[in-house]
Design an enzyme around this catalytic site. Structure first.
Site, mmCIF file in Angstrom:
data_model
loop_
_atom_site.group_PDB
_atom_site.id
_atom_site.type_symbol
_atom_site.label_atom_id
_atom_site.label_comp_id
_atom_site.label_asym_id
_atom_site.label_seq_id
_atom_site.Cartn_x
_atom_site.Cartn_y
_atom_site.Cartn_z
ATOM 1 N N GLU A 128 45.908 42.553 43.747
ATOM 2 C CA GLU A 128 45.515 42.530 42.343
ATOM 3 C C GLU A 128 45.263 43.938 41.809
ATOM 4 O OE1 GLU A 128 46.445 40.003 40.921
ATOM 5 O OE2 GLU A 128 44.710 38.758 40.419
ATOM 6 N N THR A 180 48.548 42.336 32.183
ATOM 7 C CA THR A 180 47.111 42.316 32.433
ATOM 8 C C THR A 180 46.485 43.674 32.150
ATOM 9 O OG1 THR A 180 47.415 40.622 34.138
ATOM 10 C CG2 THR A 180 45.335 41.831 34.155
#
Length: 309
Positions: A128, A180
């Site tokens: 991530e 993101t």
């Protein structure tokens, strides 16, 4: 064990008011991954999809996870991973988390389940970090634990599995991309104290509603006064879809992760189907292709499909 095939589910992060701390797994869409343990120390990543993701392990979220596992456990063995993504990157449905969590989960099974779920979260967060620049776990945790999870802390890692209400999740993915990293950059650095108090109340109410299976309380708590007002401008027709969903009987909902996907919760399948049809129609009317998914909350998370010894 030499090889494992797994299904890795999409996830809905934040759940409206729980930015970076709440997330849930759903049944569809899902990625398919095959992880092999090899005698050589090389890590090989292969993609059998059309998204053009990098296969260099250092630039691939699954590869980075495996590199950290290999280094920290002093492994002489390597891994070969084949990924068939159905969770589109940039969808807001946990695409990068699926690759990262799937790599950690698959490697752990092949190594004899030597890592705890919290350790799997620790390693998966490196993926991530590569994808978004932040080591967050709101998608990772429900992918590994299943159901709905609360990330109390990431330093140290403290994951709390919550109950799984019998609700339908409706998710629409309009075919526009919201990265993101970009969605994080537009967030306000300072917030009003009164907004923080209201947000804390909503988060506490949502967690309490989930634990007590208090469906009306869940609905009243699905409100975000901090993140959604800023991020919703990136998503075409967000306001219209939310308003119409509530009129059709949705408990509530909002942006899935960083978007552009939007999710809603409903008690009845008929309500969920009506909402799904409306979502598709709204985007059809403005010429934006979209994919709509209806799913119960996935209580399991990653599932083993096949093993080879």
């Amino acid at each position: 064990m030499k090889r494992i095939k797994i299904k890795v589910p999409a996830t809905v992060a934040n759940m409206v008011c729980g930015f970076d701390i709440l997330g849930m797994a759903i049944h569809e869409p899902y990625d398919e991954m095959e992880v092999k343990l090899t005698d050589s120390p090389e890590i090989i990543i292969k993609h059998e999809d059309h998204f053009g993701l990098p296969e260099d392990p250092s630039n691939n979220v699954a590869g980075v996870v495996l590199q950290h596992i290999q280094k920290d456990l002093n492994l002489t063995a390597g891994f070969e991973v084949t990924i068939r993504k159905h969770i589109k990157p940039g969808s807001g449905l946990g695409s990068s988390a699926a690759s990262a969590a799937g790599a950690a989960f698959g490697a752990n099974v092949l190594l004899g389940n030597i890592l705890s779920k919290q350790e799997l979260v620790h390693f998966a967060m490196f993926g991530e970090e590569l994808a978004s620049g932040v080591r967050h776990a709101d998608n990772i945790a429900p992918c590994i634990y299943g159901g709905i999870t609360l990330v109390k802390s990431t330093a140290p890692i403290d994951i709390i599995p919550l109950s799984t209400p019998d609700l339908f999740v409706i998710a629409v993915h309009p075919q526009v991309e919201v990265k993101t990293s970009d969605a994080r950059q537009i967030l306000k650095k300072n917030i009003l104290f009164k907004d923080a108090i209201e947000q804390w109340g909503n988060i506490a109410g949502l967690v309490t509603g989930i634990l007590k299976n208090d469906i009306p309380l869940i609905g009243r708590s699905l409100n975000d006064v901090i993140i959604e007002p800023v991020r919703s401008i990136l998503i075409p027709k967000f306001g219209e879809i939310k308003t119409k969903s509530l009129r059709l009987g949705a408990l509530g909902g909002g942006i899935s992760g960083s978007g552009p996907s939007i999710f809603m919760l409903a008690k009845k399948k008929e309500t969920a189907e009506n909402i799904a049809g409306m979502m598709k129609s709204v985007y059809d009317d403005i010429g934006i292709e979209s994919f709509v998914y209806i799913s119960k909350i996935n209580p399991v998370g990653i599932e083993i499909v096949e093993k080879e010894y």
